[in-house]
Design a protein around this motif. Structure first.
Motif, PDB file in Angstrom:
ATOM      1  N   ALA A   9      -1.104   1.254 -20.056  1.00 13.48           N
ATOM      2  CA  ALA A   9       0.265   0.925 -19.670  1.00 13.48           C
ATOM      3  C   ALA A   9       0.444  -0.581 -19.502  1.00 13.48           C
ATOM      4  CB  ALA A   9       0.615   1.629 -18.364  1.00 13.48           C
ATOM      5  N   THR A  10       1.687  -1.007 -19.508  1.00 14.39           N
ATOM      6  CA  THR A  10       2.010  -2.412 -19.262  1.00 14.39           C
ATOM      7  C   THR A  10       1.310  -2.882 -17.988  1.00 14.39           C
ATOM      8  OG1 THR A  10       4.181  -2.164 -20.287  1.00 14.39           O
ATOM      9  CG2 THR A  10       3.867  -4.057 -18.818  1.00 14.39           C
ATOM     10  N   LYS A 131      14.707  -6.191 -22.596  1.00 16.64           N
ATOM     11  CA  LYS A 131      13.529  -5.822 -21.793  1.00 16.64           C
ATOM     12  C   LYS A 131      13.446  -4.308 -21.667  1.00 16.64           C
ATOM     13  CE  LYS A 131      13.492  -6.791 -17.364  1.00 16.64           C
ATOM     14  NZ  LYS A 131      13.359  -7.555 -16.111  1.00 16.64           N
ATOM     15  N   ARG A 132      12.348  -3.757 -22.121  1.00 18.84           N
ATOM     16  CA  ARG A 132      12.137  -2.310 -22.112  1.00 18.84           C
ATOM     17  C   ARG A 132      11.889  -1.822 -20.690  1.00 18.84           C
ATOM     18  NH1 ARG A 132       9.907   1.598 -25.798  1.00 18.84           N
ATOM     19  NH2 ARG A 132       8.561   3.122 -24.772  1.00 18.84           N
ATOM     20  N   ILE A 133      12.574  -0.776 -20.288  1.00 19.23           N
ATOM     21  CA  ILE A 133      12.405  -0.182 -18.966  1.00 19.23           C
ATOM     22  C   ILE A 133      11.137   0.674 -18.939  1.00 19.23           C
ATOM     23  CG2 ILE A 133      13.364   1.492 -17.323  1.00 19.23           C
ATOM     24  CD1 ILE A 133      14.901  -1.033 -17.244  1.00 19.23           C
ATOM     25  N   GLY A 134      10.336   0.497 -17.887  1.00 15.78           N
ATOM     26  CA  GLY A 134       9.167   1.345 -17.682  1.00 15.78           C
ATOM     27  C   GLY A 134       9.470   2.444 -16.675  1.00 15.78           C
ATOM     28  N   PHE A 135       8.624   3.468 -16.648  1.00 20.14           N
ATOM     29  CA  PHE A 135       8.798   4.595 -15.735  1.00 20.14           C
ATOM     30  C   PHE A 135       7.601   4.699 -14.788  1.00 20.14           C
ATOM     31  CE2 PHE A 135      11.438   7.408 -18.872  1.00 20.14           C
ATOM     32  CZ  PHE A 135      12.544   6.595 -18.672  1.00 20.14           C
ATOM     33  N   GLU A 136       7.907   5.075 -13.557  1.00 18.11           N
ATOM     34  CA  GLU A 136       6.903   5.595 -12.629  1.00 18.11           C
ATOM     35  C   GLU A 136       7.396   6.959 -12.195  1.00 18.11           C
ATOM     36  OE1 GLU A 136       5.364   4.745  -8.079  1.00 18.11           O
ATOM     37  OE2 GLU A 136       5.664   3.027  -9.405  1.00 18.11           O
ATOM     38  N   VAL A 137       6.499   7.931 -12.129  1.00 19.95           N
ATOM     39  CA  VAL A 137       6.903   9.267 -11.708  1.00 19.95           C
ATOM     40  C   VAL A 137       6.258   9.610 -10.378  1.00 19.95           C
ATOM     41  CG1 VAL A 137       7.282  10.095 -14.051  1.00 19.95           C
ATOM     42  CG2 VAL A 137       5.047  10.424 -12.989  1.00 19.95           C
ATOM     43  N   LEU A 138       6.980  10.394  -9.586  1.00 17.51           N
ATOM     44  CA  LEU A 138       6.462  10.890  -8.323  1.00 17.51           C
ATOM     45  C   LEU A 138       5.942  12.305  -8.523  1.00 17.51           C
ATOM     46  CD1 LEU A 138       8.900   9.688  -5.527  1.00 17.51           C
ATOM     47  CD2 LEU A 138       6.417   9.858  -5.308  1.00 17.51           C
ATOM     48  N   ILE A 139       4.661  12.480  -8.266  1.00 17.06           N
ATOM     49  CA  ILE A 139       4.067  13.810  -8.267  1.00 17.06           C
ATOM     50  C   ILE A 139       4.077  14.272  -6.820  1.00 17.06           C
ATOM     51  CG2 ILE A 139       2.031  15.179  -8.810  1.00 17.06           C
ATOM     52  CD1 ILE A 139       3.474  14.000 -11.257  1.00 17.06           C
ATOM     53  N   SER A 155       5.613  10.237 -22.063  1.00 14.04           N
ATOM     54  CA  SER A 155       6.470   9.159 -22.563  1.00 14.04           C
ATOM     55  C   SER A 155       5.676   7.865 -22.655  1.00 14.04           C
ATOM     56  CB  SER A 155       7.666   8.945 -21.616  1.00 14.04           C
ATOM     57  OG  SER A 155       8.381   7.767 -21.947  1.00 14.04           O
ATOM     58  N   ARG A 156       5.980   7.088 -23.680  1.00 10.81           N
ATOM     59  CA  ARG A 156       5.355   5.772 -23.813  1.00 10.81           C
ATOM     60  C   ARG A 156       5.905   4.792 -22.784  1.00 10.81           C
ATOM     61  NH1 ARG A 156       2.647   4.547 -28.500  1.00 10.81           N
ATOM     62  NH2 ARG A 156       3.371   2.395 -28.452  1.00 10.81           N
ATOM     63  N   ARG A 157       6.991   5.147 -22.123  1.00 11.75           N
ATOM     64  CA  ARG A 157       7.525   4.299 -21.059  1.00 11.75           C
ATOM     65  C   ARG A 157       6.741   4.450 -19.756  1.00 11.75           C
ATOM     66  NH1 ARG A 157      12.626   2.315 -22.174  1.00 11.75           N
ATOM     67  NH2 ARG A 157      13.725   3.346 -23.886  1.00 11.75           N
ATOM     68  N   LEU A 158       5.993   5.525 -19.647  1.00 15.29           N
ATOM     69  CA  LEU A 158       5.321   5.835 -18.393  1.00 15.29           C
ATOM     70  C   LEU A 158       4.214   4.833 -18.102  1.00 15.29           C
ATOM     71  CD1 LEU A 158       5.390   7.860 -16.113  1.00 15.29           C
ATOM     72  CD2 LEU A 158       3.855   9.329 -17.418  1.00 15.29           C
ATOM     73  N   GLU A 159       4.258   4.258 -16.897  1.00 21.12           N
ATOM     74  CA  GLU A 159       3.275   3.256 -16.487  1.00 21.12           C
ATOM     75  C   GLU A 159       2.449   3.682 -15.288  1.00 21.12           C
ATOM     76  OE1 GLU A 159       4.829  -0.625 -15.780  1.00 21.12           O
ATOM     77  OE2 GLU A 159       6.170  -0.608 -17.505  1.00 21.12           O
TER      78      GLU A 159
END
Length: 338
Positions: A9-10, A131-139, A155-159
């Motif tokens: 990830a980024t 600027k590409r938006i990144g994602f963080e997910v809450l488990i 997703s490729r956005r997921l960081e």
């Protein structure tokens, strides 16, 4: 190493993640001046239903008007099962180029992330966002944990992933006394000693869940982040929880109060002693290579190529943190540039 190469990830410094209610714009300037690596402006749990629209407007104004420096700026949107979510995304992503990431709560299946990816992709194309938006997910649910490996590849956005212990405890019907804390009934009773006593050792009820999420993150190139510790009047408890996460391999931890920022930064910054040891490992292995050896002992312990990988990762992290601290004049914790 596997022939399958996973894209990482980024890269971002992510030791501390400060939660700030979007309904309380008076806290925005203080958050901008804080030492937090990541700030998320919250539209979900910290905001009452009647305040959702005002919080959204506050966040738009805050992202446009305040100098957030080098911080990673994120919003936590409302859940996909609410009617607030789409306006959170559209109104803020369309108008706020400073936004870096979106925190998606209560992710249960990969399709949840896919839905957000589609919406954000369309907005970026329509607004010609650079600027590409990144994602963080809450488990933070049993469903999310059951699908965590698939979510990690969604997703490729997921960081990054955060472990949301409070909602996870509610979802699994776990007994808990404080958000992110331990429980006196979670323990192991040892065998009797020579005096007939049976020592009792507390255990961590979140260890299995944290480990599973960590493995999913590391397998698929994401940053694992530990969630909140609710008792902000207990710094020792916070540090203990942060240390448990750091030992597992987590990169950072939430701060729900400004007093927790420095604690998180300190725990998740490699110490000077760790940096020195990593350098010695690198030096010892370089010497072994010159002598045609694949492994060597250091301080009475075997070190090999795996030791190099661990040392390289630690030194890279220390260098990145030191560079950011120098740029922002933030005092470090002995993490001098390697």
């Amino acid at each position: 190493m596997s022939f399958t190469i996973v894209e990482q990830a980024t890269p971002r410094i992510h030791r501390s993640e400060l939660a700030v209610p979007g309904s309380n714009s008076g806290m925005f300037e203080k958050a901008a001046r804080s030492a937090a690596d990541v700030v998320f402006l919250d539209l979900e749990d910290a905001v009452a239903p009647d305040d959702k629209e005002a919080a959204r407007r506050n966040i738009v104004a805050g992202l446009q008007d305040i100098d957030w420096g080098r911080k990673t700026m994120m919003i936590r949107i409302n859940g996909l099962d609410t009617h607030y979510m789409y306006r959170d995304v559209v109104d803020i992503v369309e108008t706020c180029p400073r936004l870096d990431m979106i925190l998606i709560p209560k992710v249960g299946v990969p399709q949840d992330v896919y839905a957000l990816d589609m919406l954000v992709t369309q907005i970026e194309a329509a607004t010609k966002r650079s600027k590409r938006i990144g994602f963080e997910v809450l488990i933070e649910t049993a469903l999310g944990m059951a699908n965590v490996e698939a979510i990690a590849q969604s997703s490729r956005r997921l960081e990054a992933m955060s472990f949301g212990v409070a909602d996870y405890a509610a979802s699994t019907r776990a007994r808990t006394t404080v958000i992110g804390g331990v429980h006196r009934d979670s323990g192991v009773l040892a065998d009797r000693d020579e005096r007939g006593d049976r020592p009792y050792f507390w255990t961590d009820p979140w260890h299995a869940a944290q480990t599973r999420m960590l493995v999913a993150c590391r397998a698929y190139g994401l940053r694992p982040i530990d969630g909140p510790f609710g008792d902000f009047g207990d710094p020792d408890g916070f540090v203990a929880a942060a240390n448990r996460a750091a030992v597992l391999g987590y990169e950072g931890k939430w701060a729900i109060h400004p007093s927790q920022i420095e604690l998180a930064n300190r725990v998740f910054t490699p110490s000077e002693a760790e940096v020195v040891k990593a350098r010695r490992i690198m030096d010892a292995m370089a010497q072994a290579a010159r002598e045609g050896k694949g492994a060597v002992s250091l301080d009475g312990r075997l070190i090999d190529i795996a030791s190099i990988r661990m040392a390289q990762a630690l030194l890279a992290k220390a260098e990145s943190i030191a560079g950011q601290a120098a740029a922002s004049h933030e005092p470090g914790r002995g993490a001098s540039t390697p």
